[in-house]
Motif scaffolding. Structure first.
Motif, PDB file in Angstrom:
ATOM      1  N   LYS A  13     -31.045  -2.261  36.770  1.00  0.00           N
ATOM      2  CA  LYS A  13     -31.687  -2.624  35.506  1.00  0.00           C
ATOM      3  C   LYS A  13     -31.032  -1.757  34.326  1.00  0.00           C
ATOM      4  CE  LYS A  13     -34.861  -4.851  37.599  1.00  0.00           C
ATOM      5  NZ  LYS A  13     -34.964  -4.055  38.675  1.00  0.00           N
ATOM      6  N   ILE A  14     -29.986  -2.712  33.619  1.00  0.00           N
ATOM      7  CA  ILE A  14     -29.237  -2.184  32.334  1.00  0.00           C
ATOM      8  C   ILE A  14     -29.733  -2.601  31.130  1.00  0.00           C
ATOM      9  CG2 ILE A  14     -27.037  -1.897  31.409  1.00  0.00           C
ATOM     10  CD1 ILE A  14     -25.940  -2.773  34.092  1.00  0.00           C
ATOM     11  N   ALA A  15     -30.259  -1.739  30.049  1.00  0.00           N
ATOM     12  CA  ALA A  15     -30.703  -1.950  28.791  1.00  0.00           C
ATOM     13  C   ALA A  15     -29.502  -1.942  27.698  1.00  0.00           C
ATOM     14  CB  ALA A  15     -32.041  -1.261  28.288  1.00  0.00           C
ATOM     15  N   VAL A  16     -29.134  -3.128  26.930  1.00  0.00           N
ATOM     16  CA  VAL A  16     -28.193  -2.972  25.949  1.00  0.00           C
ATOM     17  C   VAL A  16     -29.021  -3.119  24.644  1.00  0.00           C
ATOM     18  CG1 VAL A  16     -26.238  -3.816  25.065  1.00  0.00           C
ATOM     19  CG2 VAL A  16     -26.420  -3.949  27.449  1.00  0.00           C
ATOM     20  N   LEU A  17     -28.986  -1.893  24.160  1.00  0.00           N
ATOM     21  CA  LEU A  17     -29.862  -2.018  22.986  1.00  0.00           C
ATOM     22  C   LEU A  17     -29.158  -1.811  21.495  1.00  0.00           C
ATOM     23  CD1 LEU A  17     -32.728  -0.069  24.298  1.00  0.00           C
ATOM     24  CD2 LEU A  17     -32.559  -2.588  24.141  1.00  0.00           C
ATOM     25  N   GLY A  18     -29.368  -2.588  20.544  1.00  0.00           N
ATOM     26  CA  GLY A  18     -28.354  -2.256  19.292  1.00  0.00           C
ATOM     27  C   GLY A  18     -29.246  -1.835  18.243  1.00  0.00           C
ATOM     28  N   ASP A  19     -28.851  -1.623  16.842  1.00  0.00           N
ATOM     29  CA  ASP A  19     -29.655  -1.174  15.858  1.00  0.00           C
ATOM     30  C   ASP A  19     -30.795  -2.134  15.480  1.00  0.00           C
ATOM     31  OD1 ASP A  19     -27.910   0.877  15.373  1.00  0.00           O
ATOM     32  OD2 ASP A  19     -26.716  -0.070  13.507  1.00  0.00           O
ATOM     33  N   ILE A  20     -31.979  -1.691  15.272  1.00  0.00           N
ATOM     34  CA  ILE A  20     -33.111  -2.455  14.623  1.00  0.00           C
ATOM     35  C   ILE A  20     -33.027  -2.447  13.077  1.00  0.00           C
ATOM     36  CG2 ILE A  20     -35.430  -2.921  14.718  1.00  0.00           C
ATOM     37  CD1 ILE A  20     -35.633  -0.959  17.199  1.00  0.00           C
ATOM     38  N   LYS A  21     -32.936  -3.494  12.394  1.00  0.00           N
ATOM     39  CA  LYS A  21     -32.438  -3.522  10.909  1.00  0.00           C
ATOM     40  C   LYS A  21     -33.754  -3.406  10.373  1.00  0.00           C
ATOM     41  CE  LYS A  21     -28.211  -4.228  11.951  1.00  0.00           C
ATOM     42  NZ  LYS A  21     -27.036  -3.134  11.732  1.00  0.00           N
ATOM     43  N   GLU A  22     -33.592  -3.057   9.083  1.00  0.00           N
ATOM     44  CA  GLU A  22     -34.377  -3.081   7.891  1.00  0.00           C
ATOM     45  C   GLU A  22     -35.912  -2.214   8.338  1.00  0.00           C
ATOM     46  OE1 GLU A  22     -35.593  -7.290   7.591  1.00  0.00           O
ATOM     47  OE2 GLU A  22     -33.475  -7.908   6.697  1.00  0.00           O
ATOM     48  N   LEU A  23     -35.483  -1.218   8.663  1.00  0.00           N
ATOM     49  CA  LEU A  23     -36.752  -0.015   8.946  1.00  0.00           C
ATOM     50  C   LEU A  23     -36.527   0.712   7.898  1.00  0.00           C
ATOM     51  CD1 LEU A  23     -36.214   0.409  12.939  1.00  0.00           C
ATOM     52  CD2 LEU A  23     -37.759  -1.052  11.634  1.00  0.00           C
ATOM     53  N   GLY A  24     -35.734   1.073   6.997  1.00  0.00           N
ATOM     54  CA  GLY A  24     -35.814   2.070   5.968  1.00  0.00           C
ATOM     55  C   GLY A  24     -36.088   3.330   6.492  1.00  0.00           C
ATOM     56  N   GLU A  25     -36.839   4.213   5.776  1.00  0.00           N
ATOM     57  CA  GLU A  25     -37.136   5.539   6.207  1.00  0.00           C
ATOM     58  C   GLU A  25     -37.758   5.797   7.570  1.00  0.00           C
ATOM     59  OE1 GLU A  25     -40.674   7.448   4.216  1.00  0.00           O
ATOM     60  OE2 GLU A  25     -40.447   5.496   3.166  1.00  0.00           O
ATOM     61  N   TYR A  26     -38.156   4.637   8.261  1.00  0.00           N
ATOM     62  CA  TYR A  26     -38.826   4.737   9.578  1.00  0.00           C
ATOM     63  C   TYR A  26     -37.740   4.722  10.732  1.00  0.00           C
ATOM     64  CZ  TYR A  26     -43.258   4.477   6.667  1.00  0.00           C
ATOM     65  OH  TYR A  26     -44.231   4.815   6.017  1.00  0.00           O
ATOM     66  N   SER A  27     -36.626   4.267  10.445  1.00  0.00           N
ATOM     67  CA  SER A  27     -35.484   3.961  11.397  1.00  0.00           C
ATOM     68  C   SER A  27     -35.433   5.095  12.258  1.00  0.00           C
ATOM     69  CB  SER A  27     -34.270   3.791  10.460  1.00  0.00           C
ATOM     70  OG  SER A  27     -33.290   3.118  11.590  1.00  0.00           O
ATOM     71  N   LYS A  28     -35.284   6.151  12.248  1.00  0.00           N
ATOM     72  CA  LYS A  28     -35.101   7.327  13.034  1.00  0.00           C
ATOM     73  C   LYS A  28     -36.149   7.171  13.911  1.00  0.00           C
ATOM     74  CE  LYS A  28     -34.199  12.317  13.561  1.00  0.00           C
ATOM     75  NZ  LYS A  28     -35.143  12.636  14.118  1.00  0.00           N
ATOM     76  N   GLU A  29     -37.578   7.454  13.499  1.00  0.00           N
ATOM     77  CA  GLU A  29     -38.760   7.440  14.149  1.00  0.00           C
ATOM     78  C   GLU A  29     -38.759   6.438  15.359  1.00  0.00           C
ATOM     79  OE1 GLU A  29     -43.495   7.294  13.600  1.00  0.00           O
ATOM     80  OE2 GLU A  29     -42.186   7.518  11.862  1.00  0.00           O
ATOM     81  N   LEU A  30     -38.597   5.257  14.727  1.00  0.00           N
ATOM     82  CA  LEU A  30     -38.655   3.712  15.505  1.00  0.00           C
ATOM     83  C   LEU A  30     -37.757   3.890  16.586  1.00  0.00           C
ATOM     84  CD1 LEU A  30     -40.341   1.413  13.108  1.00  0.00           C
ATOM     85  CD2 LEU A  30     -41.601   2.499  14.806  1.00  0.00           C
ATOM     86  N   HIS A  31     -36.392   4.214  16.333  1.00  0.00           N
ATOM     87  CA  HIS A  31     -35.568   3.968  17.512  1.00  0.00           C
ATOM     88  C   HIS A  31     -35.812   5.080  18.557  1.00  0.00           C
ATOM     89  CE1 HIS A  31     -33.075   1.732  14.535  1.00  0.00           C
ATOM     90  NE2 HIS A  31     -32.510   1.294  15.491  1.00  0.00           N
ATOM     91  N   GLU A  32     -36.245   6.440  18.190  1.00  0.00           N
ATOM     92  CA  GLU A  32     -36.790   7.408  19.116  1.00  0.00           C
ATOM     93  C   GLU A  32     -37.674   6.904  20.005  1.00  0.00           C
ATOM     94  OE1 GLU A  32     -37.321  10.591  16.600  1.00  0.00           O
ATOM     95  OE2 GLU A  32     -35.202  11.322  16.580  1.00  0.00           O
ATOM     96  N   LYS A  33     -38.589   6.211  19.437  1.00  0.00           N
ATOM     97  CA  LYS A  33     -39.755   5.651  20.148  1.00  0.00           C
ATOM     98  C   LYS A  33     -39.176   4.649  21.286  1.00  0.00           C
ATOM     99  CE  LYS A  33     -43.481   4.379  18.610  1.00  0.00           C
ATOM    100  NZ  LYS A  33     -44.973   3.597  17.945  1.00  0.00           N
ATOM    101  N   VAL A  34     -38.012   3.833  20.741  1.00  0.00           N
ATOM    102  CA  VAL A  34     -37.637   3.151  21.827  1.00  0.00           C
ATOM    103  C   VAL A  34     -36.956   3.975  23.101  1.00  0.00           C
ATOM    104  CG1 VAL A  34     -35.734   1.414  22.083  1.00  0.00           C
ATOM    105  CG2 VAL A  34     -37.112   1.208  20.128  1.00  0.00           C
ATOM    106  N   GLY A  35     -36.150   4.986  22.593  1.00  0.00           N
ATOM    107  CA  GLY A  35     -35.678   5.883  23.663  1.00  0.00           C
ATOM    108  C   GLY A  35     -36.613   6.340  24.533  1.00  0.00           C
TER     109      GLY A  35
END
Length: 297
Positions: free
Chosen positions: A149-171
């Motif tokens: 299983k390979i996950a190819v994940l790009g930037d999630i756009k339009e998250l503003g100040e929550y971008s870092k937090e939500l990308h880390e949740k994906v991690g």
């Protein structure tokens, strides 16, 4: 709700904690609820996610129905239950609702399943991506029994100040779902890779890329290098949106990202640049030793 007719009916996702809590205290609005976890008016059960769709049962007026969705994954089960609730309110026969749900043409690039050569399955799920869409997508990916299983994940756009937090949740979710290989594309997506590393994913299984082209090169190299493991057995790529593996160094309390391939290139460039100078120094040193020897003699 202020614009609702006094005889209107509110259709609620009863698995949503906030909506379920509100509904438990609600005394003024008539509701129809749906869900697969909490007791609801339209409760989906025996949920099974197949390769190209999902199926579940629902009981209406003491009669059990089997429903097949047009695409796989929990969100499509929930959407189907919502559609059933609305359809029944409008007196649409259940048979017509079931036929429509199984054949409806859904939004493109949202859980689109594509089979390509070498027994590779691609799950295209990058339309208007969010953490809420990626999570069930990864769950579906890992529900498939065979292959790497390979996950190819790009930037999630339009998250503003929550971008870092939500990308880390994906991690965190990548590690929780035990994805075999992770490829990230873009600046914010690096937070996915970094969090996956912190959560215990091996760095050798993480690739950090700047562009889609680099990610494509990585996938090509993986398939060529590990042909027997990654192709003959079949593998699944969950794609949302490079040329090197994940590596992290800190300079002056700032984080920069240097891939192993880039590191090797830097070492090679330094070797080629300084080797002639080093040889010249050694030659001059040897010549000086010889001259001193004859001068002393």
């Amino acid at each position: 709700l202020e614009g609702m007719d006094e005889n209107g009916v509110l259709v609620l996702n009863n698995d949503n904690d906030l909506l379920s809590d509100w509904n438990s205290k609600n005394t003024s609005v008539k509701t129809n609820t749906f869900g697969i976890e909490n007791a609801s008016d339209y409760l989906g059960y025996n949920v099974e996610h197949l390769e190209n769709n999902s199926k579940f049962n629902v009981e209406i007026n003491n009669k059990e129905y089997s429903v097949l969705t047009s695409k796989p994954g929990e969100p499509f089960v929930m959407n189907s239950l919502s559609a059933i609730a609305v359809g029944k309110m409008l007196d649409v026969p259940m048979e017509k609702i079931i036929d429509a749900l199984a054949s409806i043409d859904m939004t493109k690039n949202r859980m689109d399943i594509e089979k390509i050569e070498n027994n590779v399955t691609i799950i295209k799920d990058y339309y208007n991506a969010s953490y809420e869409s990626i999570k069930p997508g990864l769950e579906y990916l890992m529900s498939l029994k065979e292959g790497t299983k390979i996950a190819v994940l790009g930037d999630i756009k339009e998250l503003g100040e929550y971008s870092k937090e939500l990308h880390e949740k994906v991690g965190k979710e990548v590690v929780k779902q035990k994805v075999d290989l992770l490829i990230t594309v873009g600046e914010d997506a690096k937070y996915i890779a970094r969090e996956a590393t912190k959560e215990g994913m091996k760095e050798s299984n993480i690739y950090v890329c700047e562009t889609n082209e680099s990610a494509a090169q990585v996938l090509t190299k993986i398939m060529k290098k590990e042909k027997k493991e990654y192709i003959d057995d079949g593998h699944t790529i969950y794609s949302m949106d490079c040329d090197a593996k994940w590596s992290e160094k800190r300079v002056d309390n700032q984080t920069i990202y240097v891939s192993k391939q880039e590191r090797r290139a830097l070492i090679k460039a330094a070797f080629l640049a300084y080797t002639p100078k080093l040889l010249m120094v050694l030659f001059c040193f040897g010549l000086a030793i010889v001259l001193i020897y004859f001068w002393l003699k």
